[in-house]
Design a protein around this motif. Structure first.
Motif, short mmCIF file in Angstrom:
data_model
loop_
_atom_site.label_atom_id
_atom_site.label_comp_id
_atom_site.label_asym_id
_atom_site.label_seq_id
_atom_site.Cartn_x
_atom_site.Cartn_y
_atom_site.Cartn_z
N SER A 216 158.99 90.52 24.35
CA SER A 216 158.19 89.67 23.46
C SER A 216 158.92 88.39 23.05
N ASP A 217 160.25 88.37 23.16
CA ASP A 217 161.06 87.23 22.72
C ASP A 217 161.13 86.18 23.82
N ARG A 218 160.46 85.09 23.61
CA ARG A 218 160.46 84.01 24.61
C ARG A 218 161.42 82.88 24.21
N ARG A 219 162.18 83.07 23.12
CA ARG A 219 163.13 82.03 22.72
C ARG A 219 164.17 81.82 23.81
N GLN A 220 164.67 80.65 23.91
CA GLN A 220 165.68 80.29 24.91
C GLN A 220 165.21 80.58 26.34
N GLY A 221 163.89 80.54 26.52
CA GLY A 221 163.35 80.74 27.86
C GLY A 221 163.51 82.16 28.38
N HIS A 222 163.69 83.12 27.49
CA HIS A 222 163.94 84.49 27.89
C HIS A 222 162.72 85.07 28.61
N ALA A 223 163.00 85.87 29.66
CA ALA A 223 161.93 86.54 30.42
C ALA A 223 162.46 87.84 30.99
N ARG B 8 164.52 90.34 45.56
CA ARG B 8 163.24 89.83 45.05
C ARG B 8 163.26 89.67 43.53
N LEU B 9 163.91 90.60 42.83
CA LEU B 9 164.04 90.46 41.38
C LEU B 9 164.89 89.23 41.04
N MET B 10 165.98 89.04 41.76
CA MET B 10 166.83 87.86 41.53
C MET B 10 166.05 86.58 41.81
N ARG B 11 165.21 86.59 42.84
CA ARG B 11 164.42 85.41 43.15
C ARG B 11 163.44 85.11 42.02
N ALA B 12 162.81 86.13 41.48
CA ALA B 12 161.88 85.91 40.36
C ALA B 12 162.60 85.27 39.18
N MET B 13 163.81 85.77 38.88
CA MET B 13 164.55 85.20 37.76
C MET B 13 165.03 83.79 38.08
N ALA B 14 165.52 83.55 39.29
CA ALA B 14 165.97 82.21 39.67
C ALA B 14 164.82 81.21 39.58
N ALA B 15 163.65 81.60 40.06
CA ALA B 15 162.48 80.71 39.98
C ALA B 15 162.11 80.44 38.53
N HIS B 16 162.18 81.46 37.69
CA HIS B 16 161.89 81.28 36.27
C HIS B 16 162.90 80.31 35.64
N LEU B 17 164.18 80.53 35.91
CA LEU B 17 165.22 79.67 35.33
C LEU B 17 165.03 78.22 35.78
N ALA B 18 164.73 78.03 37.06
CA ALA B 18 164.49 76.67 37.56
C ALA B 18 163.28 76.06 36.87
N ALA B 19 162.23 76.87 36.65
CA ALA B 19 161.00 76.37 36.02
C ALA B 19 161.23 75.94 34.57
N ILE B 20 162.20 76.55 33.89
CA ILE B 20 162.46 76.14 32.49
C ILE B 20 163.54 75.06 32.43
N GLY B 21 163.92 74.53 33.59
CA GLY B 21 164.81 73.37 33.62
C GLY B 21 166.29 73.67 33.85
N CYS B 22 166.63 74.90 34.17
CA CYS B 22 168.04 75.22 34.43
C CYS B 22 168.41 74.75 35.84
N ARG B 23 169.47 73.98 35.95
CA ARG B 23 169.91 73.47 37.25
C ARG B 23 170.99 74.33 37.88
N SER B 24 171.46 75.35 37.15
CA SER B 24 172.46 76.29 37.67
C SER B 24 172.20 77.64 37.00
N ALA B 25 172.79 78.68 37.59
CA ALA B 25 172.61 80.03 37.04
C ALA B 25 173.92 80.78 37.11
N MET B 26 174.08 81.76 36.22
CA MET B 26 175.28 82.59 36.19
C MET B 26 174.93 83.99 35.72
N LEU B 27 175.88 84.89 35.92
CA LEU B 27 175.77 86.23 35.34
C LEU B 27 177.16 86.81 35.20
#
Length: 192
Positions: A53-60, A118-137
């Motif tokens: 339910s928490d969508r703050r900081q682009g969380h998904a 496929r799960l990583m792709r969904a998250m990467a696409a989401h992060l790119a859609a909210i304006g993130c130009r890089s990703a980490m974990l």
């Protein structure tokens, strides 16, 4: 059939069950047995219900759902059974990447079938859609599946000592910069 979709609050209990099951197998011998046996599906489910339910900081949160012949034996859920999930949003430590994959867990029987990618792709696409130009974990150094992130082109960019479950351990930060590197690494064969 296995589909990836955005998680719903009604998925929280299943996500909690996947979290506990995967920790008990992935971290056996890494984390104390007493800690693993005391993991609570209900406690994790409550946390994931809030996270969904928490969508703050682009969380998904995204889930992998198995239906039909791909469903686990004995599955009775008409809409399918949650077999894995990924969560993330804007990074808590942006020096290592603008977006962060916070969790990725998949039941053992579904590994090596492309579902994690496929799960990583969904998250990467989401992060790119909210304006993130890089990703980490972050991943524990002793996590037996950390090779997965390396195979997707994640570069180790930091290590740090942490205390978890009453013991000292080391975690590694993997980064994809630019985020398109992760999108390319997780693309279906027809897109690569």
């Amino acid at each position: 059939m296995i589909c990836i979709r955005r998680a719903r609050p009604t998925d929280a209990a299943a996500i909690g069950a996947v979290h506990v099951a995967t920790w008990r197998t992935a971290y056996a011998g890494v984390l104390p047995d007493a800690y693993l046996s005391n993991l609570s599906v209900l406690r994790h489910a409550a946390g994931y219900e809030a996270a969904i339910s928490d969508r703050r900081q682009g969380h998904a949160v995204f889930v992998a759902v198995a239906k039909g012949a791909d469903a686990p034996p004995g599955a009775t859920e008409e809409g399918g059974t949650v077999i894995g999930f990924v969560s993330g949003g804007r990074s808590r430590r942006p020096a290592f990447g603008q977006g962060e994959v916070e969790t990725l867990y998949l039941l053992d029987d579904y590994r090596d079938r492309g579902v994690g990618r496929r799960l990583m792709r969904a998250m990467a696409a989401h992060l790119a859609a909210i304006g993130c130009r890089s990703a980490m974990l972050w991943v524990l150094k002793d996590n037996p599946t950390r090779w997965f992130y390396q195979r997707l082109g994640g570069r180790p960019v930091a290590r740090e000592a942490i205390r978890f479950a009453g013991q000292g351990m080391e975690q590694i930060a993997f980064s994809w910069d630019p985020i398109e590197a992760l999108l390319l690494a997780t693309a279906p064969a027809s897109e690569a």
